[in-house]
Each structure stands twice: as structure tokens, then as C-alpha cells.
Design a protein around this motif. Structure first.
Motif, PDB file in Angstrom:
ATOM      1  N   GLY B  60       0.793  -1.233   0.000  1.00  0.00           N
ATOM      2  CA  GLY B  60       0.000   0.000   0.000  1.00  0.00           C
ATOM      3  C   GLY B  60       0.819   1.272   0.000  1.00  0.00           C
ATOM      4  O   GLY B  60       0.256   2.372   0.014  1.00  0.00           O
ATOM      5  N   GLN B  62       2.755   4.519  -1.068  1.00  0.00           N
ATOM      6  CA  GLN B  62       2.473   5.450  -2.155  1.00  0.00           C
ATOM      7  C   GLN B  62       3.698   6.286  -2.497  1.00  0.00           C
ATOM      8  O   GLN B  62       4.491   6.623  -1.605  1.00  0.00           O
ATOM      9  CB  GLN B  62       1.340   6.392  -1.751  1.00  0.00           C
ATOM     10  N   LYS B  63       3.820   6.636  -3.748  1.00  0.00           N
ATOM     11  CA  LYS B  63       4.796   7.593  -4.284  1.00  0.00           C
ATOM     12  C   LYS B  63       6.243   7.156  -4.118  1.00  0.00           C
ATOM     13  O   LYS B  63       6.910   6.840  -5.081  1.00  0.00           O
ATOM     14  CB  LYS B  63       4.591   8.956  -3.619  1.00  0.00           C
ATOM     15  N   THR B  85       1.093   5.038   3.405  1.00  0.00           N
ATOM     16  CA  THR B  85       0.344   3.945   2.781  1.00  0.00           C
ATOM     17  C   THR B  85      -1.111   4.381   2.613  1.00  0.00           C
ATOM     18  O   THR B  85      -1.624   5.194   3.381  1.00  0.00           O
ATOM     19  CB  THR B  85       0.410   2.663   3.634  1.00  0.00           C
ATOM     20  N   LYS B  86      -1.734   3.797   1.601  1.00  0.00           N
ATOM     21  CA  LYS B  86      -3.078   4.257   1.223  1.00  0.00           C
ATOM     22  C   LYS B  86      -4.172   3.556   2.023  1.00  0.00           C
ATOM     23  O   LYS B  86      -4.175   2.327   2.141  1.00  0.00           O
ATOM     24  CB  LYS B  86      -3.262   3.995  -0.281  1.00  0.00           C
ATOM     25  N   GLY B  90      -4.026  -0.087   3.185  1.00  0.00           N
ATOM     26  CA  GLY B  90      -2.577   0.088   3.287  1.00  0.00           C
ATOM     27  C   GLY B  90      -2.150  -0.260   4.701  1.00  0.00           C
ATOM     28  O   GLY B  90      -2.958  -0.182   5.639  1.00  0.00           O
ATOM     29  N   THR B 338      -4.423  13.716   4.465  1.00  0.00           N
ATOM     30  CA  THR B 338      -4.796  13.713   3.051  1.00  0.00           C
ATOM     31  C   THR B 338      -3.695  14.404   2.251  1.00  0.00           C
ATOM     32  O   THR B 338      -3.293  15.520   2.585  1.00  0.00           O
ATOM     33  CB  THR B 338      -6.137  14.452   2.858  1.00  0.00           C
ATOM     34  N   VAL B 341      -1.537  12.428  -4.496  1.00  0.00           N
ATOM     35  CA  VAL B 341      -0.638  11.433  -5.092  1.00  0.00           C
ATOM     36  C   VAL B 341      -1.071  11.237  -6.540  1.00  0.00           C
ATOM     37  O   VAL B 341      -2.227  10.893  -6.798  1.00  0.00           O
ATOM     38  CB  VAL B 341      -0.710  10.086  -4.328  1.00  0.00           C
ATOM     39  N   ARG B 345      -6.363  13.286  -4.644  1.00  0.00           N
ATOM     40  CA  ARG B 345      -6.330  13.439  -3.180  1.00  0.00           C
ATOM     41  C   ARG B 345      -6.578  12.062  -2.558  1.00  0.00           C
ATOM     42  O   ARG B 345      -7.569  11.391  -2.880  1.00  0.00           O
ATOM     43  CB  ARG B 345      -7.401  14.430  -2.704  1.00  0.00           C
ATOM     44  N   GLU B 346      -5.657  11.663  -1.709  1.00  0.00           N
ATOM     45  CA  GLU B 346      -5.764  10.333  -1.109  1.00  0.00           C
ATOM     46  C   GLU B 346      -5.656  10.425   0.415  1.00  0.00           C
ATOM     47  O   GLU B 346      -4.892  11.237   0.936  1.00  0.00           O
ATOM     48  CB  GLU B 346      -4.608   9.425  -1.588  1.00  0.00           C
ATOM     49  N   ASN B 347      -6.421   9.586   1.105  1.00  0.00           N
ATOM     50  CA  ASN B 347      -6.277   9.459   2.552  1.00  0.00           C
ATOM     51  C   ASN B 347      -5.178   8.436   2.831  1.00  0.00           C
ATOM     52  O   ASN B 347      -5.251   7.302   2.346  1.00  0.00           O
ATOM     53  CB  ASN B 347      -7.588   9.006   3.192  1.00  0.00           C
ATOM     54  N   LEU B 348      -4.203   8.866   3.599  1.00  0.00           N
ATOM     55  CA  LEU B 348      -3.008   8.042   3.807  1.00  0.00           C
ATOM     56  C   LEU B 348      -2.678   7.906   5.287  1.00  0.00           C
ATOM     57  O   LEU B 348      -3.048   8.777   6.085  1.00  0.00           O
ATOM     58  CB  LEU B 348      -1.806   8.695   3.118  1.00  0.00           C
TER      59      LEU B 348
END
Lengths: 138, 483
Positions: B60, B62-63, B85-86, B90, B338, B341, B345-348
Motif C-alpha cells: 500500500g 504510495q509515491k 500507505t493508502k 494500506g 490527506t 498522489v 487526493r488520497e487518505n493516507l
């Protein structure tokens, strides 16, 4: 039974060697306690505190780390350094042991945790000794 | 493990380097290093970048996995690491937060100038050492009942204020106002609570400290004004965390997750990277426990501030003035945030292990007077050198999930430092330079000697040049209290 301390950038790396798996647990406890109060287990032979620890894990490496973590928890919870172990039961991935020690006022070192990092309990085919490295987060 | 060489690393900018995803087949994202080339050579001396590559394999993620310029080898995660992580599935990894949950820094500002306290420094150092319990496993004066412990774990710094150990105004100047609402004391073991019963108001040992500094240089007048900082002004830095309670929470949950991982078909290259999906039972339990331990740490730093305020009043009497909190920020924590990515917009879950949140202007949580300046970022240097106050920027969000460095970063092992440093001599030398040290042992002084750390100036210059935070003020120490 051999206990050595090696440098680590931020923490303490301890190398253990012992003739048997059980003795590796004894060495680990002694090595950790001698860090907490320098050399205390080399000199103390009469103990006033006793606790029983029962630990199980998925392999011997995890078992040793989890056992030492439990000893460390009791060390801080009871302000007691434990030097002696009496193993009551030792089977595949499980240990029940009495640990003996004495109350102290101050530690020489504060160990935050016994980490799994680099730990690997194996029998060295050449030396015929059980060995592992343990890194303490301090 | 494949050995990492400088030739495996691609230069993206003067301050940004990348180990591409192709370096190892289990990497899910690239691994990125924020530093100047001169620091990169140092960083390659230990295994911190191999650890960064391991982090890039977490489910999970990210980036990219990131390290800050003060990076050094840890266990599992490198110290100075950032990984996001997402949500919802994640992973959360206790190793990405560290054993000292919500280890962090706060800075108190005084109304006094260095010339007003110069002749009382020795007296001040002794009084502070007397007021603030420090050292190996030391307990404090507060002994929490079971009910009080649950209140501390639930309400964080608010508990200190409500019980006469804090100042109401401080709460607005603490990350998350000193309280993570997701905290659940029921997720904390009895052993952890027992270890925390008498440790509120204590700094512990290792690299934890309380330090009196003065502002030697100001780099950004506008932000300094927003932060109420002036040349010569005396300030106090406090660096500590959640003590034995946090250590026990991490130990408990790393063990729990180790056993749970097979259930989620997760394999990690290092046992200390053990993790589970955040939306799993174990993931949610750990997150609630971590939040509770973080609250304990914020309460701890608020209580220590009360001890500092007492010492300050005892020495400076009617001239003491008020000690106000500039800011309190964690550098060992996971937060749900948030971020953008790949344009979405992603909650991480953002893990920061030895990395500081550095959000820029207009961040909604900031107190109104910092809205245009950005979040204060406090970077302690090594004992006897200097520390910095920085301000977070919008670019930090774009580059590394709103994160920057947390200190100078170790370069020598404690053993090597002890071999090279004569602590009594160092203490005297620092005294000759006007720096008074009170410590539990000479061993502690030797281990934390300036020689054991990287050059904090170079670390902070990298951060400034990269734009993830900007320099506001440089601090020079005059009193150091260590465990």
C-alpha cells in the motif's frame, strides 16, 4: 557461553554464543541485565525477587526476543534487574521460566526495546554453538 | 541482501536522490533521499538506505519511501524515514513509528534576553536539574491512579492543564492540540500502564534533554515576528517522548502483528517492518493504542514544561516573566492525512520515524497567528552546537508528505563516542564556552557529545535548499539538562 557487545550507530548490538538453546536464553538475560547495570550479574549471587515468565512464539528467534522483552518489561515495572533463570519448561517455541533478581535504585542504561532486527537464532555448524545477534534500542 | 552503491542512486536535483524501483524486484515504489551530495557519502557508510529500500516494499505504500538528510541506520525503518500507505487497506507498521511513540520536541519562549540571565546560568542549570527528573528509568513525583492513567491516555496534554501541571493557552500550540481523539486506553496493556504510572514529567535518558538557548541569528524576519522571536531572546527546548509506556505499547503490538501477518499474506524483508492493514482488527487496535501513547507523551512534555516554569520562577523571581509555548511537534508518529498522489487526493497513513511534520501556511489546524507563517518546525542539534527553528512550507507536502528532518542525526556509535570523548574535559570545555551541562552520568555526556552527530547546519541547509522547510532562527545553547 559468550556475550559480546559491538558498536551500532545509535543502539547496542550484542552477540551471543551458547552450548545449548536454553543457555542462549540464560546468556541473553545476563547480557541484557549487565547492560542495564554494568556487570551486575557478574557479581550478584543472592536474589530477593522472583517472577515467572511464560512466553510462546512462532520460532526460536522470536521466542528469544519475546522472552527478553518480557524480562525487560518486568525489570522496569518492578525496578528489578534479573540475573538468574530457572527454566521450568522448554519446548518447541515455548518457554516457562522463573527469573530471579534484585531491586535497584538506578539503571546505567535505559533500553527502550529488544528488537527483532538482525536477530537469527541458529546453530553454527563449525563451532557447534547456538548463536544470535540482538540489537537493543536505547 | 544486494549491496547498495552510489552508482545505484540517481540524482534528481542537488538535494534529491532516487533509488529506482528497478533496484530490487520487491520494491513497490522508488526510494528517495533528501540530502546534498556531501551528506550522501556519509549516509552510504551505514545500511540506512538498504533499510529505505525495504520500506519501499510495504503493501500500500504510495509515491516513494523517503529519508531526510539526518538519516541513520535504525532497525526495520531507518531513523529519518517517511512512508505513506493508502487507506483503507494500506499497512500500518509500528516499526515506522518507533518504540518511543511521539518522541518530539517543544520550544518555550521567554521574555528575557541572554544578557539578563548570563550570570545566573550555573544556578539555573542546577535548579532545572533539581526540578526535572531525568535519567535511566527514573520516576517523577506524579503517581497516576488507574482512572487518572485512562484520563491521560484519552485527553493528553489537557489532563496536565486540568490538574494544575499546564497552561490552557499551551494547548493551541501543540500538534493536534495535544490530543489524538482516536486514542483508546483499553488498547493499552496493563504492563504498559504500570510502566507509565510514575513517569509523567520525566525526560529519561539517551538523546533526551531540556536545553536553554538564545536566538543567535534570525533568517526570516516576517516569520520570526509571527512566532514572536527576537535576537538574543532566551528560549527552552524540551525533547522527550512517551517513556516506558510507549516502549511497551510498541513491543506489545510488534509481537501481536508478527503473529497476525500470515493471516493477511504479508511478508516483510525485516521482522521490525512487521505490519498489518490499518483496517484490520490488529491495525485498528494498534492505531488506537499508538494514539493513546502519543497523548501520554504530549501530557509528559506539558508536565515537564510546568517543572521548567517552576525552576525559571525560582531563579528569576519577579523578573521571570512568562514562558510561552511556541510549538510542540512529534517526530515519531503515524497520522491519517490527506495528500495529493499522482494528481488525486488520497487518505493516507503517514509514518514519520525521526521525521517532523512540516505543514505550510493555511493549514487549518494551525493557531491563527501562524496561519500565514506556516507550522513551526523545531530541529535540535547536538549538545553544545546549535539548534534551529524552521517553518513548514507548501512544498513539503508536494515533496515528502509534509515532512522534514528531526535533528542532526548520529554518525558515531555510542561506544565510539565514549572512546573518543573525555566527558569531564568536555563538560569543562563547554563551561568555558558558557554552556552549563547537568547530566546523570559522564557516560551520558560522552555518548551525546557533538562529535557523535552530523553537522546540523548541513542538515538544515539541505532542508532549506530543498524548500520543504525554511530557516527562521538559529539557537545557541547555554544550559543542557540530560538524563
Amino acid at each position: 557461553m559468550k556475550i559480546r557487545y559491538l558498536p551500532h550507530t545509535a543502539d547496542v548490538r550484542m552477540l551471543l554464543e551458547a552450548e545449548s538453546l536454553q543457555k542462549l536464553f540464560v546468556a541473553g538475560t545476563k547480557g541484557m541485565s549487565n547492560l542495564l547495570k554494568e556487570g551486575i550479574c557478574d557479581h550478584t549471587f543472592i536474589f530477593h525477587r522472583k517472577t515467572t515468565i511464560k512466553t510462546s512464539a512462532s520460532d526460536f528467534t522470536n521466542l528469544l526476543i519475546d522472552f527478553l522483552s518480557d524480562v525487560l518489561s518486568h525489570t522496569y515495572a518492578n525496578n528489578t534487574i534479573y540475573c538468574k533463570i530457572n527454566i521450568l519448561s522448554f519446548k518447541k517455541y515455548g518457554i516457562v521460566a522463573e527469573i530471579f533478581g534484585n531491586e535497584i535504585n538506578e539503571f546505567d542504561e535505559e533500553i527502550k526495546a529488544v528488537t527483532y532486527h538482525e536477530a537469527n537464532v541458529v546453530k553454527n555448524a563449525e563451532s557447534n554453538l547456538w548463536e544470535t545477534c540482538i540489537i537493543f534500542d536505547i | 541482501m544486494k549491496k547498495l552503491r552510489k552508482t545505484d542512486i540517481i540524482k534528481i536535483e542537488d538535494f534529491l536522490w532516487e533509488i529506482p524501483k528497478s533496484f530490487r524486484e520487491d520494491m513497490l515504489v522508488p526510494a528517495r533521499v533528501l540530502c546534498f551530495e556531501t551528506l550522501l557519502d556519509d549516509i552510504l557508510e551505514d545500511r540506512s538506505l538498504n533499510q529505505l529500500v525495504n520500506v519501499a516494499t510495504l503493501p500500500g505504500i504510495q509515491k516513494a519511501s523517503f529519508v531526510m538528510p539526518d538519516v541513520h541506520e535504525g532497525y526495520g525503518f531507518p531513523i529519518g524515514g517517511v512512508a505513506a500507505t493508502k487507506l483503507p487497506d494500506g499497512v500500518i507498521s509500528p516499526g515506522g513509528i518507533g518504540y518511543d511513540i511521539n518522541c518530539g520536541v517543544r520550544l518555550l519562549t521567554s521574555t528575557l534576553k541572554i544578557e539578563q540571565i548570563q550570570d545566573k546560568l550555573e544556578e539555573l542549570s542546577k535548579e532545572m536539574y533539581a526540578q526535572i527528573p531525568s535519567g535511566m528509568g527514573k520516576g517523577g513525583d506524579i503517581h497516576l491512579s488507574a482512572e487518572e492513567m485512562n484520563q491521560v491516555l484519552t485527553t493528553g496534554a489537557e489532563w496536565a492543564v486540568a490538574n494544575g501541571y499546564g497552561v490552557e493557552e499551551d494547548l493551541a500550540y501543540i500538534e493536534n492540540n495535544g490530543k489524538l481523539v482516536e486514542a483508546d486506553p483499553d488498547m493499552i496493556s496493563e504492563m504498559a500502564k504500570k510502566r507509565g504510572t510514575s513517569q509523567l514529567g520525566t525526560i529519561g535518558s539517551g538523546n533526551h534533554f531540556v536545553e536553554v538557548d538564545y536566538i543567535e541569528e534570525i533568517y526570516d524576519e516576517e516569520v520570526a515576528k509571527a512566532y514572536n522571536l527576537e535576537i538574543g531572546q532566551v528560549v527552552i527546548l524540551i525533547h522527550t517522548g512517551s517513556r516506558g509506556l510507549g516502549h511497551q505499547v510498541a513491543t506489545d503490538y510488534i509481537r501481536l502483528m508478527m503473529n497476525a501477518m500470515p493471516k493477511y499474506n504479508i511478508k516483510v524483508p525485516d521482522r521490525e517492518l512487521t505490519c498489518v492493514p490499518l483496517n484490520s482488527v490488529e491495525g485498528e487496535q494498534y492505531f488506537k493504542a499508538m494514539c493513546a501513547a502519543a497523548n501520554y507523551a504530549w501530557c509528559n512534555r506539558e508536565v515537564i514544561s510546568a517543572e521548567v516554569r517552576t525552576a525559571w520562577k525560582n531563579i528569576f523571581q519577579e523578573n521571570a516573566g512568562e514562558l510561552k509555548l511556541l510549538y510542540d511537534v512529534a517526530h515519531n508518529i503515524a497520522k491519517i492525512e490527506t495528500h495529493t498522489v499522482n494528481g488525486t487526493r488520497e487518505n493516507l497513513v503517514v509514518h514519520r520515524k525521526g521525521a517532523t511534520r512540516a505543514f505550510g501556511p493555511d493549514f487549518e489546524e494551525l493557531p491563527p497567528k501562524y496561519k500565514h507563517a506556516g507550522q513551526p518546525v523545531i530541529i535540535p542539534g547536538s549538545m553544545g552546537t546549535c539548534s534551529y527553528i524552521l517553518a513548514g512550507t507548501k512544498k513539503s507536502r508536494e515533496l515528502a508528505f509534509g515532512s522534514c528532518c528531526h535533528g542532526a542525526g548520529r554518525r558515531l556509535s555510542r561506544t565510539a563516542a565514549k572512546k573518543q570523548v573525555n566527558a569531564p574535559v568536555l563538560k569543562e570545555k563547554l563551561k568555558e564556552r558558557g554552556i552549563y551541562i547537568e547530566a546523570g552520568s559522564f557516560k551520558g555526556i560522552a555518548e551525546e557529545a557533538p562529535i557523535a552527530y552530523k553537522d546540523v547546519n548541513l542538515v538544515v541547509d539541505t532542508v532549506h535548499a530543498s524548500g520543504i522547510a525554511k530557516k527562521v532562527a538559529k539557537l545557541k545553547p547555554v544550559v543542557v539538562i540530560k538524563g
